[in-house]
Design an enzyme around this catalytic site. Structure first.
Site, PDB file in Angstrom:
ATOM      1  N   GLU A 153      44.992  39.150  33.704  1.00 45.19           N
ATOM      2  CA  GLU A 153      45.749  39.707  34.834  1.00 45.19           C
ATOM      3  C   GLU A 153      46.507  40.920  34.291  1.00 45.19           C
ATOM      4  OE1 GLU A 153      45.459  38.609  37.818  1.00 45.19           O
ATOM      5  OE2 GLU A 153      44.600  36.629  37.569  1.00 45.19           O
ATOM      6  N   LEU A 154      46.070  42.121  34.695  1.00 39.42           N
ATOM      7  CA  LEU A 154      46.515  43.313  33.965  1.00 39.42           C
ATOM      8  C   LEU A 154      47.282  44.343  34.798  1.00 39.42           C
ATOM      9  CD1 LEU A 154      43.291  43.873  31.820  1.00 39.42           C
ATOM     10  CD2 LEU A 154      45.293  42.490  31.280  1.00 39.42           C
TER      11      LEU A 154
ATOM     12  N   ASN B 189      58.060  38.953  33.264  1.00 36.61           N
ATOM     13  CA  ASN B 189      58.601  39.168  34.615  1.00 36.61           C
ATOM     14  C   ASN B 189      58.701  37.911  35.474  1.00 36.61           C
ATOM     15  OD1 ASN B 189      55.765  39.249  34.695  1.00 36.61           O
ATOM     16  ND2 ASN B 189      55.747  40.566  36.496  1.00 36.61           N
TER      17      ASN B 189
ATOM     18  N   CYS C 182      53.834  42.482  39.207  1.00 33.85           N
ATOM     19  CA  CYS C 182      52.459  43.020  39.105  1.00 33.85           C
ATOM     20  C   CYS C 182      51.980  43.598  40.433  1.00 33.85           C
ATOM     21  CB  CYS C 182      51.486  41.922  38.660  1.00 33.85           C
ATOM     22  SG  CYS C 182      51.929  41.215  37.072  1.00 33.85           S
TER      23      CYS C 182
ATOM     24  N   GLU D 275      51.001  52.341  36.415  1.00 32.50           N
ATOM     25  CA  GLU D 275      51.852  51.246  36.898  1.00 32.50           C
ATOM     26  C   GLU D 275      53.298  51.529  36.482  1.00 32.50           C
ATOM     27  OE1 GLU D 275      51.738  46.430  37.086  1.00 32.50           O
ATOM     28  OE2 GLU D 275      51.250  47.305  35.145  1.00 32.50           O
TER      29      GLU D 275
ATOM     30  N   GLY E   6      49.510  40.678  31.330  1.00 36.71           N
ATOM     31  CA  GLY E   6      50.232  41.738  30.631  1.00 36.71           C
ATOM     32  C   GLY E   6      49.608  43.088  30.899  1.00 36.71           C
ATOM     33  N   SER E   7      49.743  44.005  29.953  1.00 35.26           N
ATOM     34  CA  SER E   7      49.282  45.380  30.173  1.00 35.26           C
ATOM     35  C   SER E   7      47.777  45.495  29.928  1.00 35.26           C
ATOM     36  CB  SER E   7      50.013  46.330  29.230  1.00 35.26           C
ATOM     37  OG  SER E   7      49.532  46.151  27.910  1.00 35.26           O
TER      38      SER E   7
END
Length: 474
Positions: free
Chosen positions: A249-250, A153, A283, A377, A229-230
Site C-alpha cells: 500500500e504505497l 499515520n 494515504c 503525494e 509506506g512510500s
C-alpha cells in the site's frame, strides 16, 4: 506509562541492547525510550515466529476467532488509554485518535468473524473430460510467517489490518512499526498476550529499517510481506523479496471531481474533512479537487470559510482540529512545495504558513498539474482546486497521476457517475463522496504507483493464504 519499552519476542518482553528517545512531534518532549533491535534480536523473532507456525496453523478456527474477539474486547476496555498513546506519539488530535481506536476495535471484530468463515470450495472435476469419477476440493492454508511493516499515520488501525487477517488465517507475525509510532504496537502486543495468543505467534521489534526491515524482507523463513509506506521503500522491498507473497500500500494524491449542479453547501464539510483530517497525513487524503468552472468560486469560498475555523493546537487538547506534522523535515518539504506552486502562478486561498511544528491548512487554486503539490503525494494539510469545463477532461486530469488508490466523484447525473466508475484508473471509486472514505471490511488498495494487493480483512486473508487442491479418485 512505563517510559522504557522492551522488545516482544517469543511471548517474552526482552530488554534492548540500545535505546533511543521517542520525541513528541508537537513539542519535541521525550515520550518514551524505545529499544533498537540488532540483527541478533531480529533473528530471534524470526526463529520464534517460524517455530510458532505449526501450532498456530493447527489452532481451530473458532479458537483463533476467540483470541481476536478477546483483543477487540480488551481494546474496548482500554480505548481512552489507546487514544492518548496515539495522540502522544503521532500528534494526532485526540478526537481523531479516538475514531482510530474505534475503527481498530471494529477491525479486530471483522478479523474474528472472518476467521470462522475462510472459504474452502468443492471443485466439479467432471466439468472437464477425464475428470469423471473424482471428488475434489480446494482449501486455504496459512501461507507462513508474515512480516508486517507499518507506517506512522494509523499506528493502531493499520497494524490491525495486518495482524487481524494474519492471525485469522493462522499465520504468525513479526511486526516492525514505524520508528515514530512504536507505542501503539507494544500496547497491542500486551493485549494479544492477555487475549491468549500462543507464544511466538506475535513478535514486535523496533529498530532501523536497514537492519530489521532488510532481514525480514530477505529471510527465506518469511513467506508474506505486508507493507504500507512510500513507493520508493515499497519498490525497493519488492526487488529484494524474491518469491514472497506481497501486499504493498504505497500512497496516493487522491482526487475528487465535482460536476455542475452539485449542492456545494452540502458537500463542503466533507471536502474540508477529506483535505485536512490528521493534517493530511492520510494515504487517501483529498489533495486534488477538479470542479466544474460554474462552481469553482463557490467551492473555494465554502471551503475557505470552514478551513478558517479549524483550530491548531496540542494534540491532547479536546478543541484541536490540526496539530504538528510528524517531523521537522516534512514541515520544510510541504512549505517548499507550496512555495513552488505559488512561484508558478497558484493562488494561496488560505494557509501556506508554519505554526510551531505544523503547517496551517492550505488551500491553493489554479495549480499547474505538473507541480509537486499536484503530482506528488503531499502528506500534509494541502489541497488544490482547479476547474474544468468538460467532464471527459476532468477524468483525464485525475488519471494523469502516477498513483491510483481512490477517487471521489460528486454528480447528479447517473450516466456520468457510471462513466467515472468505469474510466477512473483507481482501486476504489466513491460516488457522491470524498476519496478519503474507508470502512474496514471493504477491499482497499490501489493500482499504478499506489501498489498492489488488497486489504480489508476478507481480502487480506486471501493474500495471506495458499490454495491447496485435494482430489480423490473413486
Amino acid at each position: 506509562m512505563d517510559m522504557k519499552k522492551k522488545l516482544f519476542i517469543g511471548g517474552e518482553w526482552v530488554e534492548g541492547s540500545s535505546y533511543k528517545d521517542l520525541l513528541s512531534p508537537y513539542d519535541r518532549e521525550v515520550v518514551a525510550q524505545i529499544p533498537s533491535a540488532t540483527e541478533k534480536e531480529t533473528e530471534q523473532a524470526v526463529v520464534s515466529a517460524f517455530k510458532a507456525r505449526k501450532e498456530l496453523g493447527k489452532l481451530p478456527a473458532h479458537q483463533r476467532a476467540e483470541i481476536l474477539d478477546n483483543v477487540s474486547r480488551l481494546l474496548e476496555e482500554r480505548r481512552e488509554e489507546a487514544a492518548r498513546l496515539i495522540s502522544q506519539e503521532a500528534a494526532k488530535p485526540i478526537q481523531t485518535a479516538r475514531t482510530e481506536v474505534a475503527r481498530s476495535i471494529m477491525t479486530y471484530k471483522f478479523a474474528s468473524e472472518e476467521a470462522r468463515r475462510i472459504k474452502n470450495e468443492m471443485i466439479n472435476m467432471d466439468a472437464a473430460p477425464g475428470g469423471e469419477g473424482r471428488i475434489a476440493y480446494a482449501v486455504r492454508e496459512p501461507a507462513g510467517v508474515v512480516a508486517a511493516i507499518t507506517p506512522f499515520n494509523f499506528p493502531m488501525n493499520l497494524v490491525a489490518h495486518k495482524l487481524g487477517p494474519a492471525i485469522a488465517a493462522g499465520n504468525p507475525v513479526i511486526l516492525k512499526p514505524a520508528s515514530q509510532t512504536p507505542l501503539s504496537a507494544y500496547f497491542i502486543a500486551e493485549i494479544f498476550e492477555k487475549a491468549g495468543l500462543p507464544k511466538g505467534a506475535l513478535n514486535v521489534i523496533t529498530g532501523k529499517g536497514s537492519v530489521v526491515g532488510e532481514k525480514l524482507v530477505t529471510d527465506d523463513r518469511i513467506s508474506v510481506i505486508t507493507f504500507t509506506g512510500s513507493p520508493e521503500v515499497g519498490i525497493a522491498l519488492r526487488n529484494k523479496a524474491g518469491l514472497k507473497k506481497m501486499t504493498l500500500e504505497l500512497g496516493s494524491n487522491s482526487a475528487v471531481i465535482i460536476d455542475e449542479g452539485v449542492n456545494v453547501e452540502e458537500i463542503a464539510d466533507r471536502l474540508v474533512l477529506g483535505s485536512f483530517a490528521y493534517q493530511g497525513q492520510v494515504c487517501i487524503s483529498l489533495q486534488r479537487i477538479f470542479v466544474h468552472e460554474s462552481l469553482k468560486q463557490e467551492v473555494i469560498d465554502a471551503m475557505k470559510k470552514r478551513t478558517d475555523r479549524l483550530i491548531f493546537g496540542h494534540p491532547l487538547d479536546e478543541a484541536t482540529d490540526i496539530s504538528a506534522l510528524i517531523s521537522e523535515d516534512d514541515c520544510s518539504r510541504v512549505l517548499s512545495w507550496i512555495d513552488e506552486a505559488k512561484d508558478r502562478g497558484a493562488e494561496v486561498v488560505c494557509g501556506g504558513t508554519r505554526e510551531g511544528n505544523g503547517v496551517l491548512p492550505t488551500i491553493l487554486a489554479d495549480v499547474p498539474t505538473d507541480s509537486s503539490v499536484s503530482c506528488e503525494e503531499v502528506f500534509g494539510p494541502v489541497v488544490h482546486i482547479n476547474s474544468f469545463s468538460d467532464w471527459d477532461q476532468a477524468i483525464i486530469e485525475v488519471n494523469s497521476s502516477d498513483y491510483g488508490l481512490q477517487a471521489g466523484v460528486f454528480t447528479n447525473d447517473m450516466k456520468k457517475a457510471f462513466q467515472a466508475a468505469e474510466d477512473l484508473e483507481v482501486g476504489g471509486v466513491l460516488i457522491n463522496d470524498i476519496p478519503t472514505f474507508r470502512v474496514d471490511h471493504m477491499p482497499y488498495g490501489g493500482v499504478k504507483k499506489s501498489g498492489f494487493g488488497r486489504e480489508g480483512i476478507k481480502y487480506a486473508i486471501e493474500e495471506m493464504t495458499e490454495l491447496k487442491l485435494v482430489s480423490f479418485k473413486k
